[in-house]
Design an enzyme around this catalytic site. Structure first.
Site, short mmCIF file in Angstrom:
data_model
loop_
_atom_site.label_atom_id
_atom_site.label_comp_id
_atom_site.label_asym_id
_atom_site.label_seq_id
_atom_site.Cartn_x
_atom_site.Cartn_y
_atom_site.Cartn_z
N MET A 218 33.79 36.24 38.39
CA MET A 218 33.88 36.21 37.03
C MET A 218 34.31 35.14 36.29
SD MET A 218 33.33 40.09 35.71
CE MET A 218 35.13 40.55 35.75
N GLY A 219 34.56 34.13 37.20
CA GLY A 219 35.16 33.03 36.66
C GLY A 219 36.66 32.89 36.59
N GLY B 151 42.95 32.75 44.97
CA GLY B 151 42.39 33.60 45.80
C GLY B 151 40.88 33.41 45.89
N HIS B 152 40.16 33.07 44.91
CA HIS B 152 38.71 32.74 44.85
C HIS B 152 38.59 31.44 45.70
CE1 HIS B 152 39.51 34.44 40.90
NE2 HIS B 152 38.31 35.31 41.02
N VAL C 247 44.91 37.74 48.83
CA VAL C 247 45.91 36.61 48.64
C VAL C 247 46.93 37.06 47.80
CG1 VAL C 247 46.18 34.20 48.39
CG2 VAL C 247 43.79 35.14 49.26
N SER D 230 45.25 37.34 41.05
CA SER D 230 44.46 37.83 39.86
C SER D 230 44.20 37.06 38.56
CB SER D 230 44.93 39.32 39.43
OG SER D 230 44.18 39.65 38.35
N SER D 231 42.98 36.84 37.88
CA SER D 231 43.01 36.21 36.84
C SER D 231 43.79 36.82 35.73
CB SER D 231 41.52 36.07 36.45
OG SER D 231 40.76 35.61 37.45
#
Length: 420
Positions: free
Chosen positions: A112-113, A118-119, A262, A271-272
């Site tokens: 979701m951007g 982590g991404h 991560v 987390s974002s």
């Protein structure tokens, strides 16, 4: 989305960070065991006095937030970035025109951007899975169906330029970033995928309809991207399990792979939403990972003591303790006797109690207290609660809580009876 691509609670597609990635492939899409975590931090101690050694066991994140057996970890060196910047695709027609690699595979990472390390770990894992001749596609789409409140949707960060740079550095070949009208032409879809009873538990109970929206967009993106393999982070464990179940039940021709959570050096799962925490709130939020690691270590210690008790001379619990005493292990003998005489089905209760003690302490703070949503020890196949008489098998210890205005989730995989 954070299903690690598209996610729930945290709605984060956060995957493991730069640590070794223990990829967990599932060719059927069935919900399986949660893989180990890829922690990056130092140790901590839980209320039981057992060292938590937070960095010792791998765990991972990735949103959509999906696992069965864990494959050997690949090399830790990051895969090289592609020779050119990833193609930015905004429409389904542009995505459909993207040539597929001849004789190689397409691997997709859904997000979701607001990409973070982590991404990036998920994308690097996808690059390694695809190989030098394969193709890695990252999706960036903030799915409105996954948000219960418009304010939460509006608050979710949009950072496409930075996301493109992160995806490029991690090895993506293309980024599919459609608008809402492109994904849902004509408005919200009237036909959706329903998550069923499994989607009504834990996160589903806290966020009604969330998993229906997540599965609907994941199904659409799987159809649009047509990957051979899709990678999701294990931080969103319930999301991952539901995606696997959907893929299996509806015969999607794709492999679902879970990537370990991560964590930052202090143990907080990436987390974002972490960006919304003040330094004081972040300190409180660390109770989530501390509780999980302490519970994990309590289980390991209890099972190890039980093994040692069984390994001594046959007889009563007192005989076993006496045998250990002869070895000069008085304290261990006392612990072993208690474990040997206790019912073997006490481990689930001990795990819950250990984690709960740390969370209760954080909730009692005068400033920036933790507000617990749930703490649950569940079966990874269907997310039902593990009974107290469970002696063996896989489990997931999951927690969700709010610190200030920010809601966070975390989880850790556990194995009962691992030493017997």
């Amino acid at each position: 989305m954070t299903t690690t691509g598209h996610g729930h609670e945290d709605a984060d597609t956060a995957g493991p960070t730069g640590a070794a990635v223990s990829r967990d492939a599932d060719t059927t899409g069935t919900a399986g065991l949660m893989g180990a975590t890829v922690p990056q931090g130092a140790g901590t101690t839980g209320p039981t006095g057992v060292a938590a050694s937070r960095g010792a066991a791998p765990e991972a994140s990735g949103d959509p937030d999906t696992e069965s057996h864990t494959a050997p970890a690949p090399a830790t060196a990051p895969a090289p970035a592609p020779a050119t910047a990833p193609a930015l695709l905004r429409t389904a027609a542009e995505l459909d025109a993207l040539p597929r690699p001849a004789g190689a595979e397409r691997v997709v990472v859904m997000t979701m951007g607001a990409l973070h390390e982590g991404h990036a770990t998920l994308v690097r894992a996808a690059r390694q899975a695809a190989g030098p001749d394969g193709q890695v596609v990252v999706t960036v789409f903030v799915n409105p169906l996954q948000f219960g409140e418009a304010a939460d949707l509006d608050r979710y960060p949009r950072t496409l330029d930075a996301d493109l740079a992160t995806a490029a550095a991690a090895g993506a070949d293309a980024v599919f970033a459609p608008g809402v009208d492109e994904v849902y032409p004509g408005g919200e879809p009237q036909v959706r995928i329903t998550a069923g009873p499994m989607g009504e538990r834990l996160e589903g109970a806290s966020r009604p309809g969330h998993f229906d929206g997540m599965l609907t967009v994941v199904a659409k993106l799987l159809h649009l991207t047509r990957p051979d393999e899709a990678l999701y982070g294990q931080k969103d464990a319930q999301q991952l399990a539901l995606i696997r179940r959907m893929v299996r039940d509806l015969n999607f021709p794709v492999r679902i792979t879970g990537v370990p959570t991560v964590r930052d050096a202090d143990g907080l799962a990436l987390s974002s939403r972490n960006r919304f925490l003040s330094p004081q709130e972040r300190h409180t939020a660390l109770a989530l990972s501390h509780a999980l690691f302490a519970a994990r270590d309590r289980l390991a210690a209890q099972q190890a003591l039980h093994e040692r008790a069984l390994a001594t001379a046959p007889g009563s619990g007192a005989d076993r303790a006496a045998g250990l005493n002869r070895l000069g292990e008085a304290r261990a003998a006392a612990d072993a006797q208690a474990v040997a005489l206790a019912r073997p089905n006490g481990a689930p209760a001990a795990v819950r109690a250990t984690a709960r003690a740390i969370l209760d302490e954080a909730a009692a703070r005068d400033r920036h207290p933790l507000v617990l949503d749930y703490l649950a020890l569940v079966d990874p196949a269907d997310f039902t609660e593990i009974p107290d008489d469970r002696e063996s098998g896989e489990a997931v210890l999951a927690v969700a809580a709010r610190v200030g205005e920010t809601r966070l989730i975390d989880n850790i995989p556990l194995t009962f009876g691992a030493l017997t």
